[in-house]
Write an enzyme that holds these catalytic residues in place. Structure first.
Site, PDB file in Angstrom:
ATOM      1  N   GLY A 249       0.728  -1.305   0.117  1.00 51.42           N
ATOM      2  CA  GLY A 249       0.164  -0.025   0.072  1.00 51.42           C
ATOM      3  C   GLY A 249       0.922   1.402  -0.085  1.00 51.42           C
ATOM      4  N   CYS A 250       0.155   2.217  -0.149  1.00 52.47           N
ATOM      5  CA  CYS A 250       1.037   3.652  -0.338  1.00 52.47           C
ATOM      6  C   CYS A 250       1.664   4.286   0.843  1.00 52.47           C
ATOM      7  CB  CYS A 250       0.286   4.816  -1.310  1.00 52.47           C
ATOM      8  SG  CYS A 250      -1.514   4.905  -0.462  1.00 52.47           S
ATOM      9  N   PHE A 251       0.594   4.343   1.715  1.00 55.81           N
ATOM     10  CA  PHE A 251       0.855   4.733   3.447  1.00 55.81           C
ATOM     11  C   PHE A 251       2.194   3.621   3.764  1.00 55.81           C
ATOM     12  CE2 PHE A 251      -2.935   7.313   4.272  1.00 55.81           C
ATOM     13  CZ  PHE A 251      -2.037   8.372   4.225  1.00 55.81           C
ATOM     14  N   ALA A 252       1.841   2.383   3.516  1.00 52.65           N
ATOM     15  CA  ALA A 252       2.623   1.327   3.943  1.00 52.65           C
ATOM     16  C   ALA A 252       4.077   1.434   3.660  1.00 52.65           C
ATOM     17  CB  ALA A 252       1.884  -0.282   3.901  1.00 52.65           C
TER      18      ALA A 252
END
Length: 324
Positions: free
Chosen positions: A134-137
């Protein structure tokens, strides 16, 4: 040349994949599948590609492509793969969250490797299927992995990150309308964001204890990018922390430590992650910046493809930021 298929090509991540792969010297786009736009030109959804390609959206898939990218909403990749079979030699790169957690990583006889190259490069090279992070991840893991590996993430970690409107996808919602998002900022899913699961598994993969993560995600009034800050107790010096990060990322072609404070324009429209360290009393502040659609999604997916097929890791991804 390898042949690639894209499932769900009318959204933001699908559009970014098309743009990258059209200019990738080792890849030919075989089809872009869409149930709602079959027969229409790609440029009807991605108007900047007018004159760049004659491709049209397809209502059919070619099950024998070399690689297929799944750019579907969360939960939809599982149902799509149950209904559509690909050849045993087709490599799968999924951009949803369906297979990111260890408990969900084996599906229909395939093991999905978590596709963060800075953590799992060797496994990615040998993989048949990838769960793209994921992007935040991505932003948060790259900020904290060196500390976790060194066993220095024992205390509470406080994380604040702001993302652009494209992080919410192409579909409209109350908080994605221009009139709401412009000149506005807000938080959402405080302390419970779905990316915390994959972040926790990666940080814990070194076998060292990891303190509790307190994550506050925010919506920003811009379209692309993530700026994340994380701070935790740290007894070493700033110079020691910098040496730790430089060593961890010494072979990372897209992740770089900056001596200067960061801003988003450094990384927007690139596959780069920039990291900055700041020491305040007994706290270490780590800042990371990425483009949520590139290093946080489609760019990282192509980076994984390059590793899987033995191409140079940067192939097709030497993109230029627009800083003015």
């Amino acid at each position: 040349m390898i042949k690639a298929g894209i499932i769900g090509g009318s959204g933001y991540t699908g559009g970014e994949l098309i743009r990258i792969l059209l200019n990738h010297p080792q890849t030919e786009i075989d089809f872009v599948y869409s149930t709602t736009r079959a027969g229409k030109p790609i440029s009807s959804a991605h108007q900047d590609l007018l004159g760049q390609t004659d491709l049209k959206f397809s209502g059919k898939i070619n099950s024998k492509v070399d690689v297929v990218f799944l750019c579907l909403g969360h939960g939809n990749s599982t149902s799509f793969l149950n209904e559509n079979q690909f050849s045993a030699s087709t490599k799968i790169i999924d951009l949803s969250n369906d297979f990111r957690l260890q408990a969900d990583s084996i599906f229909n006889g395939k093991r999905f490797i978590y596709g963060l190259p800075e953590l799992n490069k060797s496994a990615i090279k040998a993989a048949d299927a990838i769960a793209n992070p994921g992007c935040f991840a991505t932003a948060i893991q790259l900020a904290l992995l060196p500390l976790s590996k060194a066993g220095l993430l024992n205390n509470e970690v406080h994380i604040n990150a702001v993302t652009g409107s494209t992080g919410a996808g192409v579909g409209l919602s109350a908080t994605s309308h221009f009139s709401w998002r412009n000149n506005n900022v807000s938080w959402y899913k405080p302390f419970t964001h779905q990316h915390l699961g994959e972040i926790g598994e990666s940080l814990g993969s070194f076998g060292n204890s990891v303190g509790k993560l307190f994550f506050m995600p925010n919506r920003g009034n811009f379209t692309r990018g993530i700026l994340a800050t994380a701070y935790t107790k740290y007894e070493g010096s700033l110079e020691e922390a910098k040496a730790l990060y430089q060593d961890f990322y010494k072979d990372a072609v897209f992740t770089h430590l900056s001596d200067e404070e960061l801003h988003l324009k450094q990384v927007v429209n690139t596959n780069q992650c920039h990291i900055h360290l700041h020491k305040h009393e007994d706290l270490l502040l780590v800042t990371s910046a990425i483009d949520n659609l590139l290093k946080g999604a489609s760019g990282q997916a192509v980076q994984n493809m390059n590793l899987m097929f033995g191409f140079p890791e940067t192939e097709g991804l030497l993109l230029k930021a627009g800083v003015f």
